[in-house]
Design a protein around this motif. Structure first.
Motif, short mmCIF file in Angstrom:
data_model
loop_
_atom_site.label_atom_id
_atom_site.label_comp_id
_atom_site.label_asym_id
_atom_site.label_seq_id
_atom_site.Cartn_x
_atom_site.Cartn_y
_atom_site.Cartn_z
N GLY A 243 -99.61 -53.00 18.43
CA GLY A 243 -99.39 -52.38 17.12
C GLY A 243 -98.09 -51.60 17.07
N MET A 244 -97.77 -50.92 18.16
CA MET A 244 -96.55 -50.11 18.22
C MET A 244 -95.30 -50.97 18.06
SD MET A 244 -94.87 -48.32 21.52
CE MET A 244 -94.20 -49.93 21.94
N ILE A 245 -95.27 -52.14 18.71
CA ILE A 245 -94.06 -52.96 18.71
C ILE A 245 -93.93 -53.82 17.46
CG2 ILE A 245 -94.91 -55.09 19.81
CD1 ILE A 245 -91.76 -53.09 20.86
N ARG A 302 -91.80 -41.97 24.19
CA ARG A 302 -92.75 -41.92 23.08
C ARG A 302 -92.18 -41.26 21.84
NH1 ARG A 302 -96.48 -37.97 21.66
NH2 ARG A 302 -98.35 -38.71 20.54
N LYS A 303 -91.54 -40.10 22.00
CA LYS A 303 -91.06 -39.38 20.81
C LYS A 303 -89.95 -40.15 20.09
CE LYS A 303 -90.07 -35.71 23.13
NZ LYS A 303 -89.63 -34.34 23.51
N LEU A 304 -89.17 -40.90 20.84
CA LEU A 304 -88.11 -41.69 20.21
C LEU A 304 -88.72 -42.87 19.44
CD1 LEU A 304 -85.52 -41.68 23.13
CD2 LEU A 304 -85.38 -40.42 20.98
N ILE A 305 -89.73 -43.49 20.04
CA ILE A 305 -90.41 -44.60 19.35
C ILE A 305 -91.08 -44.11 18.07
CG2 ILE A 305 -92.33 -46.23 19.55
CD1 ILE A 305 -91.53 -46.51 22.54
N ILE A 306 -91.70 -42.94 18.13
CA ILE A 306 -92.32 -42.36 16.94
C ILE A 306 -91.27 -42.10 15.86
CG2 ILE A 306 -93.41 -40.24 16.07
CD1 ILE A 306 -95.03 -40.16 18.68
N ALA A 307 -90.11 -41.57 16.26
CA ALA A 307 -89.04 -41.31 15.29
C ALA A 307 -88.56 -42.61 14.64
CB ALA A 307 -87.88 -40.61 15.99
N GLY A 308 -88.44 -43.68 15.44
CA GLY A 308 -87.99 -44.96 14.89
C GLY A 308 -88.99 -45.54 13.91
N ALA A 309 -90.28 -45.44 14.22
CA ALA A 309 -91.30 -45.95 13.31
C ALA A 309 -91.34 -45.15 12.01
CB ALA A 309 -92.67 -45.92 14.00
N ALA A 310 -91.18 -43.84 12.11
CA ALA A 310 -91.15 -43.01 10.90
C ALA A 310 -89.96 -43.38 10.01
CB ALA A 310 -91.09 -41.53 11.29
N MET A 342 -85.11 -50.89 14.35
CA MET A 342 -85.50 -51.72 15.48
C MET A 342 -84.93 -51.18 16.78
SD MET A 342 -84.56 -55.69 16.25
CE MET A 342 -84.89 -56.41 17.88
N GLY A 343 -83.64 -50.85 16.80
CA GLY A 343 -82.99 -50.41 18.03
C GLY A 343 -83.58 -49.13 18.58
N ILE A 344 -83.95 -48.19 17.70
CA ILE A 344 -84.52 -46.92 18.15
C ILE A 344 -85.83 -47.14 18.90
CG2 ILE A 344 -85.50 -44.73 17.36
CD1 ILE A 344 -83.52 -44.83 15.01
N ILE A 345 -86.59 -48.13 18.46
CA ILE A 345 -87.87 -48.43 19.12
C ILE A 345 -87.68 -49.42 20.27
CG2 ILE A 345 -90.19 -49.39 18.77
CD1 ILE A 345 -89.87 -48.57 15.80
N TYR A 346 -86.89 -50.43 20.03
CA TYR A 346 -86.73 -51.52 21.00
C TYR A 346 -86.05 -51.06 22.29
CZ TYR A 346 -85.83 -56.39 22.38
OH TYR A 346 -85.81 -57.60 23.03
N GLY A 347 -85.11 -50.12 22.18
CA GLY A 347 -84.42 -49.64 23.37
C GLY A 347 -85.36 -49.06 24.41
N PRO A 348 -86.12 -48.01 24.07
CA PRO A 348 -87.05 -47.44 25.05
C PRO A 348 -88.26 -48.32 25.36
CG PRO A 348 -87.12 -46.20 22.99
CD PRO A 348 -86.00 -47.18 22.86
N GLY A 398 -90.74 -55.00 0.52
CA GLY A 398 -90.29 -53.82 1.24
C GLY A 398 -91.40 -52.83 1.47
N TRP A 399 -92.31 -52.70 0.50
CA TRP A 399 -93.45 -51.80 0.67
C TRP A 399 -94.35 -52.29 1.81
CZ3 TRP A 399 -94.83 -51.78 -5.26
CH2 TRP A 399 -93.78 -51.14 -5.95
N PHE A 400 -94.49 -53.60 1.90
CA PHE A 400 -95.25 -54.16 3.02
C PHE A 400 -94.60 -53.79 4.35
CE2 PHE A 400 -95.39 -57.65 6.13
CZ PHE A 400 -96.74 -57.65 6.43
N MET A 401 -93.28 -53.85 4.43
CA MET A 401 -92.58 -53.46 5.65
C MET A 401 -92.87 -51.99 5.99
SD MET A 401 -88.94 -55.35 4.87
CE MET A 401 -88.15 -54.81 6.39
N SER A 402 -92.88 -51.13 4.97
CA SER A 402 -93.19 -49.72 5.20
C SER A 402 -94.61 -49.54 5.72
CB SER A 402 -93.03 -48.93 3.89
OG SER A 402 -91.67 -48.90 3.49
N ALA A 403 -95.55 -50.34 5.20
CA ALA A 403 -96.93 -50.25 5.65
C ALA A 403 -97.05 -50.66 7.11
CB ALA A 403 -97.83 -51.13 4.78
N MET A 404 -96.31 -51.69 7.52
CA MET A 404 -96.34 -52.12 8.91
C MET A 404 -95.69 -51.08 9.82
SD MET A 404 -98.05 -54.87 8.79
CE MET A 404 -97.83 -55.71 10.35
N ALA A 405 -94.66 -50.42 9.33
CA ALA A 405 -94.03 -49.35 10.11
C ALA A 405 -95.00 -48.18 10.29
CB ALA A 405 -92.75 -48.87 9.42
#
Length: 426
Positions: A243-245, A302-310, A342-348, A398-405
């Motif tokens: 779910g995170m990725i 973790r905190k960087l991945i959370i920031a990217g998803a937000a 993507m990069g903010i999450i994908y990197g870590p 785009g709203w769907f993309m936000s829901a997945m994020a």
């Protein structure tokens, strides 16, 4: 240069070059699917139906990836990381090259799309085994405090592979007229895969097995059924990791595949202009992936991945309004924002997902979880966004993309920090 430094540089190169080649293979299909494959393989369908059919073949590759992760993960956890990475590279590269040789619908009739689907399945199986092994190759060789940095090597294969794919298509569409490009020019990027896979094999065959797996093998502690055991021992990590990725795939494949179709077909922006604007976004992806991966060794994954998803929750809502302006600067911002998320999450994530699992189950656990997220985000998202955009309006996609994020944000918040973990004790 010390022997250890030389060895780590070789490992980083091997994990990078393989993923760069394999993601190049995957992305040229995505670009071709957006620009030309519907005409070559589904000419009897309407433009919208042809686009959906082509994106469905794109989705089929994603559906095969968890199966590839299960198969390659099984052998990767039982016989070693190196051997299965060689096989995955061969499967991916050869199937991609064969797509470049595949005759279209006018020559083979219904067999053309059938064979295309079969080759996509082989592509998906190969890539399903690729990421987990490449990430483990880097992470399990790296010193504890630098796993994020070294795991950036396979992660950088994604933007570099996509950059190379985009440049290749841009060159083909620039030097050829539309008729030549639609007839045979689109095949050249696929045929180049034959040469690239040979380079990747030479490099990967020189790399040693990882110390972490060598220790497990020496102690005869390999799992008999790694994937089954991974679900039993790490069910939370398997499902929440997937779910995170998911948002990574949603952002990338919507921006890279559907947005290319939407801007060139619906907004009637020339494809060369869109390919050029995409290169700007890919540069943002590459820079953010490397910098955030390196930063994760200091502040945690973790905190960087959370920031990217937000950030993705916000960006999904503004992506299509920015595209609809038809302003090139704002289009570049729209695509760059999606790939920055993507990069903010994908990197870590390159270090984070392997760190979630025990060594004896790591290839199966990390690889399957990562590719399960790909089915949710990479296979389903472009199809859902296309359907929403066609039946309602693009902003709904785009709203769907936000829901997945938001889904990825919740999953990331439920997972632990891992940067201080000792891989041999997990």
């Amino acid at each position: 240069m010390s022997t250890a430094s030389l060895g780590m540089r070789r490992v980083a190169t091997a994990s990078f070059i393989g993923t760069a080649i394999e993601f190049y293979d995957y992305y040229i299909y995505g670009t071709a699917a957006a620009l030309v494959l519907n005409e070559a393989f589904f000419p009897e369908l309407s433009e919208t139906a042809g686009t959906l059919a082509t994106l469905s073949t794109f989705a089929i590759g994603f559906a095969a990836r968890p199966l590839g992760a299960a198969i390659f993960g099984h052998y990767g956890d039982r016989v070693g990381r190196k051997a299965v990475l060689v096989v995955s590279l061969l499967m991916m590269g050869l199937s991609t090259g064969l797509i470049g040789l595949l005759p279209g619908y006018d020559t083979l009739g219904v067999w053309a799309p059938i064979l295309l689907v079969l080759l996509r399945l082989v592509q998906g199986l190969g890539l399903g085994g690729e990421w987990g092994g490449a990430a483990l190759l880097a992470v399990e060789h790296a010193p504890k405090g630098r796993r994020g940095l070294y795991a950036a090597a396979p992660q950088m294969g994604s933007p570099v592979g996509y950059f190379a794919a985009t440049v290749t298509f841009l060159l083909m569409s620039t030097v050829l007229d539309d008729a030549a490009f639609a007839s045979w020019g689109w095949r050249i990027p696929f045929l180049l895969s034959f040469a690239l896979v040979a380079v990747g094999l030479v490099i990967r065959l020189k790399v040693a097995e990882t110390p972490a797996f060598a220790k497990v093998a020496e102690e005869r502690d390999t799992a008999k059924a790694p994937l089954v055991e991974a679900f039993r021992v790490h069910p939370k990590e398997m499902l929440l990791g997937a779910g995170m990725i998911t948002v990574v795939y949603v952002m990338f494949y919507t921006a890279a595949t559907y947005c290319m179709t939407y801007t060139t077909k619906t907004l009637e922006i020339p494809k060369n202009d869109m390919l050029g604007l995409t290169l700007v976004a890919v540069a943002v992806l590459g820079i953010s992936t490397f910098l955030v991966a390196r930063w994760s060794d200091r502040v945690g994954r973790r905190k960087l991945i959370i920031a990217g998803a937000a950030f993705g929750v916000v960006w999904g809502a503004v992506l299509f309004p920015l595209l609809d302006t038809r302003n090139y600067l704002l289009i570049a911002v729209a695509l760059s924002g999606a790939l920055l998320c993507m990069g903010i999450i994908y990197g870590p994530a390159g270090a984070y997902m392997p760190e979630l699992f025990a060594t004896r189950l790591r290839y199966s656990g990390a690889g399957f979880s990562y590719n399960l997220g790909g089915v949710l985000g990479g296979a389903a998202a472009p199809l859902i966004v296309t359907a929403l955009a066609e039946n309602y309006r693009p902003a709904v996609g785009g709203w769907f993309m936000s829901a997945m994020a938001l889904l990825s944000l919740v999953c990331a918040m439920a997972l632990p920090e891992t940067k201080e973990r000792d891989l041999e004790l997990v």
